[in-house]
Design a protein around this motif. Sequence first.
Motif, PDB file in Angstrom:
ATOM      1  N   SER A   2      -7.368   5.426  10.275  1.00  0.00           N
ATOM      2  CA  SER A   2      -6.406   4.418   9.848  1.00  0.00           C
ATOM      3  C   SER A   2      -7.122   3.302   9.095  1.00  0.00           C
ATOM      4  CB  SER A   2      -5.692   3.913  11.100  1.00  0.00           C
ATOM      5  OG  SER A   2      -5.051   2.715  10.834  1.00  0.00           O
ATOM      6  N   ILE A   3      -6.632   3.018   7.886  1.00  0.00           N
ATOM      7  CA  ILE A   3      -7.245   2.002   7.025  1.00  0.00           C
ATOM      8  C   ILE A   3      -6.291   0.825   6.922  1.00  0.00           C
ATOM      9  CG2 ILE A   3      -8.259   1.563   4.747  1.00  0.00           C
ATOM     10  CD1 ILE A   3      -8.376   4.594   4.323  1.00  0.00           C
ATOM     11  N   ASN A   4      -6.818  -0.377   7.131  1.00  0.00           N
ATOM     12  CA  ASN A   4      -5.959  -1.545   7.106  1.00  0.00           C
ATOM     13  C   ASN A   4      -6.407  -2.511   6.015  1.00  0.00           C
ATOM     14  OD1 ASN A   4      -4.446  -3.816   7.700  1.00  0.00           O
ATOM     15  ND2 ASN A   4      -4.554  -3.537   9.895  1.00  0.00           N
ATOM     16  N   THR A   5      -7.231  -3.491   6.389  1.00  0.00           N
ATOM     17  CA  THR A   5      -7.651  -4.543   5.460  1.00  0.00           C
ATOM     18  C   THR A   5      -8.379  -3.985   4.230  1.00  0.00           C
ATOM     19  OG1 THR A   5      -8.004  -5.780   7.478  1.00  0.00           O
ATOM     20  CG2 THR A   5      -8.717  -6.816   5.440  1.00  0.00           C
ATOM     21  N   ALA A   6      -9.198  -2.961   4.455  1.00  0.00           N
ATOM     22  CA  ALA A   6      -9.980  -2.421   3.332  1.00  0.00           C
ATOM     23  C   ALA A   6      -9.080  -1.899   2.222  1.00  0.00           C
ATOM     24  CB  ALA A   6     -10.905  -1.308   3.832  1.00  0.00           C
ATOM     25  N   ALA A   7      -7.887  -1.407   2.590  1.00  0.00           N
ATOM     26  CA  ALA A   7      -6.960  -0.911   1.571  1.00  0.00           C
ATOM     27  C   ALA A   7      -6.433  -2.057   0.728  1.00  0.00           C
ATOM     28  CB  ALA A   7      -5.806  -0.165   2.235  1.00  0.00           C
ATOM     29  N   ILE A   8      -6.306  -3.230   1.341  1.00  0.00           N
ATOM     30  CA  ILE A   8      -5.812  -4.404   0.610  1.00  0.00           C
ATOM     31  C   ILE A   8      -6.864  -4.891  -0.386  1.00  0.00           C
ATOM     32  CG2 ILE A   8      -5.072  -6.811   0.874  1.00  0.00           C
ATOM     33  CD1 ILE A   8      -3.929  -5.810   3.664  1.00  0.00           C
ATOM     34  N   HIS A   9      -8.117  -4.914   0.077  1.00  0.00           N
ATOM     35  CA  HIS A   9      -9.193  -5.346  -0.824  1.00  0.00           C
ATOM     36  C   HIS A   9      -9.460  -4.298  -1.899  1.00  0.00           C
ATOM     37  CE1 HIS A   9      -9.719  -8.750   1.608  1.00  0.00           C
ATOM     38  NE2 HIS A   9     -10.295  -8.137   2.627  1.00  0.00           N
ATOM     39  N   ASN A  10      -9.302  -3.038  -1.551  1.00  0.00           N
ATOM     40  CA  ASN A  10      -9.641  -1.967  -2.478  1.00  0.00           C
ATOM     41  C   ASN A  10      -8.678  -0.787  -2.308  1.00  0.00           C
ATOM     42  OD1 ASN A  10     -10.875  -0.050  -4.097  1.00  0.00           O
ATOM     43  ND2 ASN A  10     -12.504   0.380  -2.620  1.00  0.00           N
ATOM     44  N   PRO A  11      -7.507  -0.868  -2.953  1.00  0.00           N
ATOM     45  CA  PRO A  11      -6.493   0.195  -2.793  1.00  0.00           C
ATOM     46  C   PRO A  11      -7.007   1.581  -3.187  1.00  0.00           C
ATOM     47  CG  PRO A  11      -5.585  -1.693  -3.983  1.00  0.00           C
ATOM     48  CD  PRO A  11      -7.051  -1.947  -3.853  1.00  0.00           C
ATOM     49  N   ASP A  12      -7.982   1.613  -4.117  1.00  0.00           N
ATOM     50  CA  ASP A  12      -8.500   2.909  -4.553  1.00  0.00           C
ATOM     51  C   ASP A  12      -9.216   3.663  -3.438  1.00  0.00           C
ATOM     52  OD1 ASP A  12      -7.510   3.026  -7.109  1.00  0.00           O
ATOM     53  OD2 ASP A  12      -9.166   1.838  -7.945  1.00  0.00           O
ATOM     54  N   LEU A  13      -9.616   2.920  -2.391  1.00  0.00           N
ATOM     55  CA  LEU A  13     -10.236   3.583  -1.239  1.00  0.00           C
ATOM     56  C   LEU A  13      -9.286   4.643  -0.672  1.00  0.00           C
ATOM     57  CD1 LEU A  13     -12.415   3.815   1.017  1.00  0.00           C
ATOM     58  CD2 LEU A  13     -11.214   1.974   2.206  1.00  0.00           C
ATOM     59  N   VAL A  14      -8.001   4.299  -0.637  1.00  0.00           N
ATOM     60  CA  VAL A  14      -6.998   5.227  -0.098  1.00  0.00           C
ATOM     61  C   VAL A  14      -6.897   6.465  -0.985  1.00  0.00           C
ATOM     62  CG1 VAL A  14      -4.535   5.493   0.447  1.00  0.00           C
ATOM     63  CG2 VAL A  14      -5.747   3.395   1.084  1.00  0.00           C
ATOM     64  N   ARG A  15      -6.899   6.227  -2.305  1.00  0.00           N
ATOM     65  CA  ARG A  15      -6.824   7.347  -3.247  1.00  0.00           C
ATOM     66  C   ARG A  15      -8.055   8.250  -3.124  1.00  0.00           C
ATOM     67  NH1 ARG A  15      -3.709   6.897  -8.275  1.00  0.00           N
ATOM     68  NH2 ARG A  15      -4.269   4.710  -8.497  1.00  0.00           N
ATOM     69  N   ASP A  16      -9.231   7.617  -3.102  1.00  0.00           N
ATOM     70  CA  ASP A  16     -10.476   8.392  -3.005  1.00  0.00           C
ATOM     71  C   ASP A  16     -10.520   9.190  -1.711  1.00  0.00           C
ATOM     72  OD1 ASP A  16     -11.202   7.238  -5.338  1.00  0.00           O
ATOM     73  OD2 ASP A  16     -12.627   5.808  -4.458  1.00  0.00           O
ATOM     74  N   ALA A  17     -10.134   8.521  -0.620  1.00  0.00           N
ATOM     75  CA  ALA A  17     -10.201   9.165   0.693  1.00  0.00           C
ATOM     76  C   ALA A  17      -9.224  10.334   0.776  1.00  0.00           C
ATOM     77  CB  ALA A  17      -9.901   8.146   1.785  1.00  0.00           C
ATOM     78  N   ALA A  18      -8.017  10.140   0.230  1.00  0.00           N
ATOM     79  CA  ALA A  18      -7.023  11.217   0.263  1.00  0.00           C
ATOM     80  C   ALA A  18      -7.485  12.392  -0.594  1.00  0.00           C
ATOM     81  CB  ALA A  18      -5.665  10.708  -0.194  1.00  0.00           C
ATOM     82  N   ASP A  19      -8.113  12.084  -1.726  1.00  0.00           N
ATOM     83  CA  ASP A  19      -8.645  13.145  -2.589  1.00  0.00           C
ATOM     84  C   ASP A  19      -9.715  13.938  -1.889  1.00  0.00           C
ATOM     85  OD1 ASP A  19      -7.174  12.941  -4.799  1.00  0.00           O
ATOM     86  OD2 ASP A  19      -8.652  11.855  -6.024  1.00  0.00           O
ATOM     87  N   ARG A  20     -10.576  13.218  -1.204  1.00  0.00           N
ATOM     88  CA  ARG A  20     -11.732  13.857  -0.611  1.00  0.00           C
ATOM     89  C   ARG A  20     -11.414  14.582   0.689  1.00  0.00           C
ATOM     90  NH1 ARG A  20     -17.151  10.554  -1.659  1.00  0.00           N
ATOM     91  NH2 ARG A  20     -15.795   9.857  -3.343  1.00  0.00           N
ATOM     92  N   PHE A  21     -10.616  13.942   1.531  1.00  0.00           N
ATOM     93  CA  PHE A  21     -10.404  14.507   2.868  1.00  0.00           C
ATOM     94  C   PHE A  21      -8.993  15.053   3.072  1.00  0.00           C
ATOM     95  CE2 PHE A  21     -13.396  10.874   3.247  1.00  0.00           C
ATOM     96  CZ  PHE A  21     -14.552  11.610   3.466  1.00  0.00           C
ATOM     97  N   GLY A  22      -8.108  14.794   2.123  1.00  0.00           N
ATOM     98  CA  GLY A  22      -6.720  15.241   2.257  1.00  0.00           C
ATOM     99  C   GLY A  22      -5.849  14.127   2.826  1.00  0.00           C
TER     100      GLY A  22
END
Lengths: 257, 216
Positions: free
Chosen positions: A102-122
């Motif tokens: 579960s990603i919280n604050t880091a997604a706010i600072h860097n929304p692309d983290l969610v995109r990268d993570a979903a790409d990499r891990f599903g």
Amino acid sequence: MGLAKRIIPCLDVENGRVVKGVNFVEIRDAGDPVEIARRYNEQGADEITFLDITASHEGRDTTVHTVEKIAEQVFIPLTVGGGIREVSDIRTMLNAGADKVSINTAAIHNPDLVRDAADRFGSQCIVVAIDAKRVEDVDGRPRWEIFTHGGRKPTGIDAVAWASKMAEFGAGEILLTSMDRDGTKNGFELGVTRAITDAVDIPVIASGGVGTLDHLVDGIVLGGADAVLAASIFHFGEFTVPQAKAYMAQRGIEVRL
Amino acid sequence: MTGTVAVIDYGMGNLHSVASALEHVGADDVIVTHDAELLRSADRVVFPGVGAIRDCMAEIRRLHCDELLTTALVEQHKPVLAICVGMQALMTRSQENGGVDCLDILDGEVRFFGKGLHEQSGERLKVPHMGWNRVSQTRTHPLWQGIEDGSRFYFVHSYHVVAQDRELVAGSAHYGVEVDAALARDNLFAVQFHPEKSDTAGLQLLRNFLHWNGQC
């Protein structure tokens, strides 16, 4: 006959110990996350969420070790949140045995983290946690804004729009916590729950404020949530998971019995 | 004696859950590997998978896991259990990532659930299909032994298998559409759900797999 609505007990863990205490009658060590997770598994919990509130870097190693221990003994899905900042943190937790992160604050600072993570891990293992607080528009209508730092710091981001954006970025699920309700036992903030479940195509977990079994029912029936997360009503032995499920089933909600 | 179980590792996601669940239900020895020799000498094989199909297929081919799987399945007739994306990879083709050719070990397609998925009752359904759904055992099979028909298993997927040969379907779930939850052919059993995360029903299936002779 179909998919069951899920009940998810949540453990707040600091330096490898459960905080906020757990008060099961027959438990040996109320602070041991492994024992508590196993107990919830036995009770028929559908998933377990483990929220790491450890501040120090050294403490994080303890967390990884705890996740490993739980994953060896608990055969239901395990979500780990708290302190996830980069893709490498996600990999560490998944390798330790977490099924979702579960990603919280880091997604706010860097929304692309969610995109990268979903790409990499599903997408299936990426949960975006949203801490929302009710604010009023200039015209007095309610809306919900995302707050960080335990609800102290406003971000100006609209919670409903953010949920849609995160779904678009590849989040597989939203964990929505109402900061106005968290710890109050007054029930979920149903307005924001409904607004977000209607806005996104991905599952939503409602969290924050559960005090009675009716609150769980309301989160699903009125809020439209796919799962409900609660901590204290289960920890302090007020209700067991089977009691909660029996009550929900009685109210016509499909649950795993 | 369950012998050695090899969990094929092609670098996609965490395989420890599968390995520890197998150990929990009494596997003598579990190895997580893509080493040809180790796989050749194993007594049974688990083919797991998580993540996006394009990356999975790329790694399966790069590490020659497709050949290793075929050897175990066809030449050595070992019991093989495919899980989730492992099951999807066995099919002819997947719609995911703009269309990806898969291993074509089983005839059929992997399809997206689609936007705006609804139940016949009108209830809106979220995608991924995430959580505990009932699996109807559409035929008897040694891997269903001791598991009540209609038991719930844990699913998490946005694409679902549609087998061409309906005779292969051993288990079915419903989520807006019919989902092929389990396929069986000879010494191969493939499941869309995660037995390693499905509590007692899932552990029983894994236990059955450890004692399965590959006949059905």
